[in-house]
Design a protein around this motif. Structure first.
Motif, PDB file in Angstrom:
ATOM      1  N   LYS A  69       0.982   4.089  -3.019  1.00  0.00           N
ATOM      2  CA  LYS A  69       0.756   5.516  -2.771  1.00  0.00           C
ATOM      3  C   LYS A  69       1.949   6.343  -3.236  1.00  0.00           C
ATOM      4  CE  LYS A  69      -0.366   8.947   0.775  1.00  0.00           C
ATOM      5  NZ  LYS A  69       0.641   9.883   0.233  1.00  0.00           N
ATOM      6  N   ASP A  75       0.826  -1.206   0.000  1.00  0.00           N
ATOM      7  CA  ASP A  75       0.000   0.000   0.000  1.00  0.00           C
ATOM      8  C   ASP A  75       0.865   1.263   0.000  1.00  0.00           C
ATOM      9  OD1 ASP A  75      -2.233  -1.592   0.090  1.00  0.00           O
ATOM     10  OD2 ASP A  75      -2.535  -1.374   2.259  1.00  0.00           O
ATOM     11  N   ARG A  94      -0.685  -6.953  -7.485  1.00  0.00           N
ATOM     12  CA  ARG A  94      -0.533  -7.204  -6.049  1.00  0.00           C
ATOM     13  C   ARG A  94      -0.655  -8.703  -5.772  1.00  0.00           C
ATOM     14  NH1 ARG A  94      -1.729  -2.453  -3.177  1.00  0.00           N
ATOM     15  NH2 ARG A  94      -1.103  -3.641  -1.339  1.00  0.00           N
TER      16      ARG A  94
END
Length: 518
Positions: free
Chosen positions: A331, A327, A418
């Motif tokens: 970002k 994550d 992912r």
């Protein structure tokens, strides 16, 4: 009816440049004349000293008119003066590099790979006197690439290595930079005259139909191609379907996956070969995790947006661990992509294909847009675009309906996949076609690193540990190729062994030394 004109076009606006056309489309007669002139130059190129002189003279000519060439190429490609100045310097270096290889061709370790077996009648069976060397194939057709107007164009690696081997060249100019191509071809022909070689040693043809016409020509002996999978495969099939098939060394595009482990995201510098085992023990520090993710994110965005994402080695797929570390990385990628400048693609057709390809991928189920690729017009560049990033869970990427995510999207875009565990990452890697490169980011002390490198080497021609793949050194140990569709052969188009594509081995038996080729 006269010949169709070839215009130079400004990729920023899509409008024609200059006061008139820069060339004419080459019909069958023009292609035939160029190939026959090149074929007539074969005997003169047998002199290796003159070959080396040609390569050095070509380097000097290109260097002397460098500012003019860079200005023309920048106007036709919008790749920027710094990038093109560096690319021209690389091209000049490459010509001199191959000249040095020609000087050493007959020495031990040289590309002629000369071997000698003395006669021994006492062996069973008896062995005659044998002398093995390599001879040039003949005239080579070179297809210039759109994204490298110098290094993979008229004077690029295919041309330099073919001339080093003793093969004259006919280049099919790319329509995105016809003026630059004409200027460079003129410089190479001037270099040929300077060293006493025929001007026909280097030919240039223009136009879409000139490509198939060139491949079909009965005097052509081999082809070097850098371009799209669709166009390259069509020409590859044409070369194989000839009455006498010829070798086709094509580079057809590549996804260039990157595999990032969780440890690489939690330790600054852990994805590099210099990372130590001690650093891996500090992985729990949250500030270190943020720093590592940000460092890798900046590197990724810098790599996939370099040259507006038009490098054949652009990382187009990045396997990232699911969870907090992933994550943070995602970002950081979004933040870095938002800061990346807009850019111009090489032509309007590529621009539309890029925007459409990104939109189609973004519309797939479970795909999230991390950074939206979009049109970003300015008064100076109304056709500019912004880079884009997509993210998808590994199981979704494996669906048959999502195959496009595992295929190259030419331009400034990449896909983050992912993965929840090593099995999901391996499932993605197992689905990939052949690639030019594959990159691993993990600590050097990772016990799984050897197995991961081996997994990447199964389908890639160059495997990186740390770093980013956009950048190919001209060096003896470089390999720029990979399993199909990255390339159509096991050869390299960059580095010393690129010359081997244009040679064939011949053994001479019981031939007196004075009659042997040297």
């Amino acid at each position: 009816m006269g010949a169709e004109s070839v215009w130079s076009v400004d990729p920023r606006t899509g409008e024609p440049r200059g006061d008139g056309p820069v060339a004419e489309v080459s019909g069958p007669a023009a292609v035939d004349a160029a190939v026959r002139a090149a074929h007539a130059a074969l005997p003169a190129l047998a002199d290796r000293a003159r070959r080396a002189a040609l390569l050095r003279a070509a380097a000097e000519r290109l260097h002397a008119v460098g500012p003019e060439l860079v200005a023309a190429a920048e106007a036709e490609t919008a790749l920027g003066f710094p990038r093109l100045t560096g690319e021209l310097a690389r091209t000049v270096f490459q010509l001199r590099y191959f000249a040095d290889l020609v000087d050493r061709a007959a020495e031990p370790g040289g590309f002629l790979d000369i071997r000698r077996d003395s006669a021994d009648p006492g062996l069973t069976p008896p062995r005659p006197d044998l002398y093995r060397t390599k001879l040039p194939l003949g005239v080579v057709g070179v297809f210039a690439a759109s994204n490298f107007p110098f290094a993979f164009s008229v004077p690029g690696g295919d041309t330099a290595s073919a001339l080093a081997a003793g093969c004259p060249v006919v280049v099919k100019a790319h329509p995105d930079h016809p003026e630059s191509s004409a200027r460079m071809a003129a410089a190479l022909r001037e270099a040929a005259r300077e060293v006493g070689l025929p001007e026909g040693t280097i030919g240039l043809v223009h136009g879409f139909e000139a490509g198939p016409e060139l491949v079909r020509h009965p005097l052509l002996a081999g082809v070097g191609f850098t371009g799209s999978a669709r166009g390259g495969r069509a020409l590859f099939d044409l070369a194989a379907a000839r009455p006498r098939p010829i070798p086709f060394h094509g580079e057809l595009g590549s996804l260039n996956p990157v595999l990032i482990t969780e440890a690489a995201l939690t330790v600054p510098g852990a994805g590099t070969a210099e990372a130590s085992a001690g650093e891996a023990g500090t992985a729990a520090a949250s500030t270190g995790a943020a720093s590592a993710a940000e460092e890798l994110a900046r590197g990724l965005v810098g790599s996939f947006t370099l040259g507006t994402g038009q490098f054949c080695t652009k990382p187009g797929l990045v396997l990232v661990p699911a969870g907090a570390a992933g994550d943070a990385f995602e970002k950081a990628v979004a933040d870095a992509a938002a800061q990346a400048p807009a850019g111009v693609l090489l032509d309007a057709r590529m621009r539309e294909a890029f925007l459409d390809g990104f939109a189609r991928r973004a519309a797939l189920a479970d795909v999230q847009t991390v950074a939206p690729a979009a049109s970003a017009p300015t008064p100076e560049a109304p056709l500019a675009v912004r880079p884009g990033v997509l993210s998808v869970p590994a199981p979704s990427a494996l669906r048959g309906s999502h195959e496009a995510l595992l295929e190259e999207c030419f331009g400034p875009a990449t896909v983050l996949v992912r993965y929840a565990d090593p099995a999901e990452a391996d499932a993605i890697l197992s689905r990939l076609d052949g690639c030019l490169t594959a990159t691993l980011h993990t600590p050097a002390a990772d016990p799984e690193a050897p197995a991961l490198l081996g997994a990447l080497a199964r389908f890639a021609g160059r495997v990186l540990f740390g770093g980013w793949p956009t950048g190919v050194a001209v060096a003896d140990a470089m390999h720029h190729g990979g399993p199909y569709p990255a390339s159509t052969s096991t050869a390299t188009s960059v580095g010393a062994t690129a010359v081997e594509r244009w040679l064939r081995p011949v053994s001479f038996q019981t031939v007196p030394d004075a009659l042997l080729p040297h």
